[in-house]
Design an enzyme around this catalytic site. Structure first.
Site, PDB file in Angstrom:
ATOM      1  CE  LYS A   1       6.189  -2.560  -4.333  1.00  0.00           C
ATOM      2  NZ  LYS A   1       6.111  -1.655  -3.461  1.00  0.00           N
TER       3      LYS A   1
ATOM      4  CD  GLU B   1       6.202  -8.660  -9.366  1.00  0.00           C
ATOM      5  OE1 GLU B   1       5.215  -9.089  -7.727  1.00  0.00           O
ATOM      6  OE2 GLU B   1       5.552  -7.690  -9.340  1.00  0.00           O
TER       7      GLU B   1
ATOM      8  NE  ARG C   1      -0.758   5.884   0.441  1.00  0.00           N
ATOM      9  CZ  ARG C   1      -0.677   6.120  -0.798  1.00  0.00           C
ATOM     10  NH1 ARG C   1      -1.591   6.819  -1.086  1.00  0.00           N
ATOM     11  NH2 ARG C   1       0.490   5.166  -1.588  1.00  0.00           N
TER      12      ARG C   1
END
Length: 445
Positions: free
Chosen positions: A116, A200, A293
């Site tokens: 991430k 974050e 995906r």
């Protein structure tokens, strides 16, 4: 077109991939665990190979057994579906090193987006908006405390290698951060083998909006609209719809353009999803993560854009042009997906069991992608998803009306299921207004 395809997954997504493969004349090969031997995807495949016992580590995540199955059956390509090995870059590399076609993005793109923090930094460099946060892992608790003070509370504590809504915690102050940091790091080490933690900014009132992208064989990246995914429990999705009722034409143009830039930044090929958070107050959006995906919720995009995303995946992997004109993509109508899980409809705790009755709804604008039939057993070894109920209509109101009727007509006896929750949601004023956020389920409870 690829002549034979091994589906390295199970349940509804394996069954759904097999359906498209057989329509295209592609020989479909299933792999399965001992526990899944009687499920529909096994019997509907042209060939099936048992790759191990119920434990996923010994079957669906068993790279050696899956590649052995591909070799013994003469498979030409491997489709990983979602979950399990679908975002495992080493598996993708191993498949290609074995001389097989990987139906998915390149291993380098999977690696780049799998972390991430690395993903945030790449997106920021590409001009994709990211929320305030750390550009390096918080090496220890002191570093996390310092970062949170600079970012400003509340903050989200995330496993850098996590995904699927797992490995996250919210801290409103330093005391909470100290608790959440240790919890997330321990969870990340146990689940992902990587204890790296990202700090974050946390936005209390946001919507979860994502964009379906498709990296074509000729190198172009196109966006097939957005999906609204804000109906969630424990950061995991329950309902998705397209188009998002929160996205204006102007915002749609900006968020789709950002998603294309995200794909281009990593040379993306095949199907993927760029997930964003939309601040309900400022209408700003921020990159959340990229799923390298096919998504669980891909059917709503298929119905709105008139495309078979699995077919497009196979065409890209084979080096073929898409069936649609990328320059003339336009949405038509509205679609909603409800994830039918084997879980308690109040507390959402798993409730596996033998299925004694399974009657699916039908009718105009109703589609069911299911992994089970009557006589099967939902075991505790895998995800609780039993089926996806997808409805479509000329507009959102018609789609909601059809969803209500379809939920009422879906009969499941045996395992617990969340159909009663959906019956409640589809009469909820906040949901019906279209003006909801990721806190809607907690407010219903």
């Amino acid at each position: 077109m690829i002549e034979s395809l091994l589906v390295a997954n199970r349940g509804e997504i394996a069954r759904r991939i097999i359906r498209t493969a057989k329509r295209l004349g592609v020989r479909a090969i299933a792999v399965h665990s001992d526990a899944d031997a009687g499920l529909p995807f096994v019997t509907e495949a042209d060939e099936a190979v048992c790759v191990g016992p119920a434990n996923p580590a010994q079957s669906y995540r068993n790279v050696e057994a899956i590649l052995a199955a591909a070799e013994s059956t003469g498979a030409r390509a491997v489709h990983p579906g979602y979950g399990f090995l679908s975002e495992n870059a080493e598996f993708a590399r191993t498949v290609e090193a074995s001389g097989l076609i990987w139906v998915g993005p390149g291993a380098d793109a999977i690696s780049a987006m799998g972390d991430k923090i690395n993903a945030r930094n790449l997106m920021a460099a590409a001009g994709v908006p990211v929320a305030p946060g750390t550009t390096d892992p918080a090496a220890d608790l002191d570093a996390a405390v310092t970062a949170a003070a600079e970012i400003g509370y509340p903050v989200m504590v995330k496993a850098a290698a996590g995904g699927g809504g797992m490995g996250m915690g919210v801290a409103n102050d330093e005391a909470a951060l100290r608790t959440e940091y240790d919890k997330v790091r321990s969870f990340a080490e146990r689940m992902f083998g990587d204890g790296s933690v990202l700090i974050e900014r946390y936005f209390p009132r946001v919507r979860h909006v994502e964009v379906q992208i498709l990296g074509l064989a000729d190198g172009r990246v196109v966006a097939l609209g957005e999906r609204e995914c804000s109906v969630q429990r424990r950061n995991q999705k329950l309902v998705e719809e397209s188009p998002s009722p929160a996205v204006s034409p102007e915002l749609r143009a900006r968020i789709l353009a950002a998603a294309v830039r995200a794909g281009e930044a990593v040379g993306y090929r095949n199907a993927g999803t760029v997930e964003c958070l939309l601040d309900t107050a400022t209408r700003e959006f921020f990159f959340l993560e990229m799923n390298t995906r096919l998504q669980v919720e891909h059917p709503v995009t298929e119905l709105v854009y008139g495309v078979d995303l699995v077919e497009e995946q196979l065409r890209v992997a084979a080096g073929l042009a898409p069936t649609v004109d990328p320059d003339a993509l336009a949405p038509r109508g509205h679609a909603i997906e409800l994830r039918i899980n084997a879980e308690d409809p109040k507390r959402f705790l798993p409730g596996p069991g033998a299925i004694t009755t399974w009657n699916e709804p039908a009718g105009e604008g109703v589609r069911v992608d299911s992994g089970y039939v009557a006589g099967n057993t939902v075991t505790p070894f895998y995800d609780s998803l039993m089926a996806k109920l997808i409805v479509s209509g000329k507009d959102r109101a018609e789609a909601v009306e059809r969803a209500r009727a379809a939920v009422a007509g879906f009969e499941i006896v045996g395992p617990k299921n969340n159909l009663p929750f959906f019956a409640e949601l589809l009469t909820n004023d906040e949901f019906l207004s279209g003006d909801y956020d990721t806190g809607i389920v907690s407010r219903m409870r």
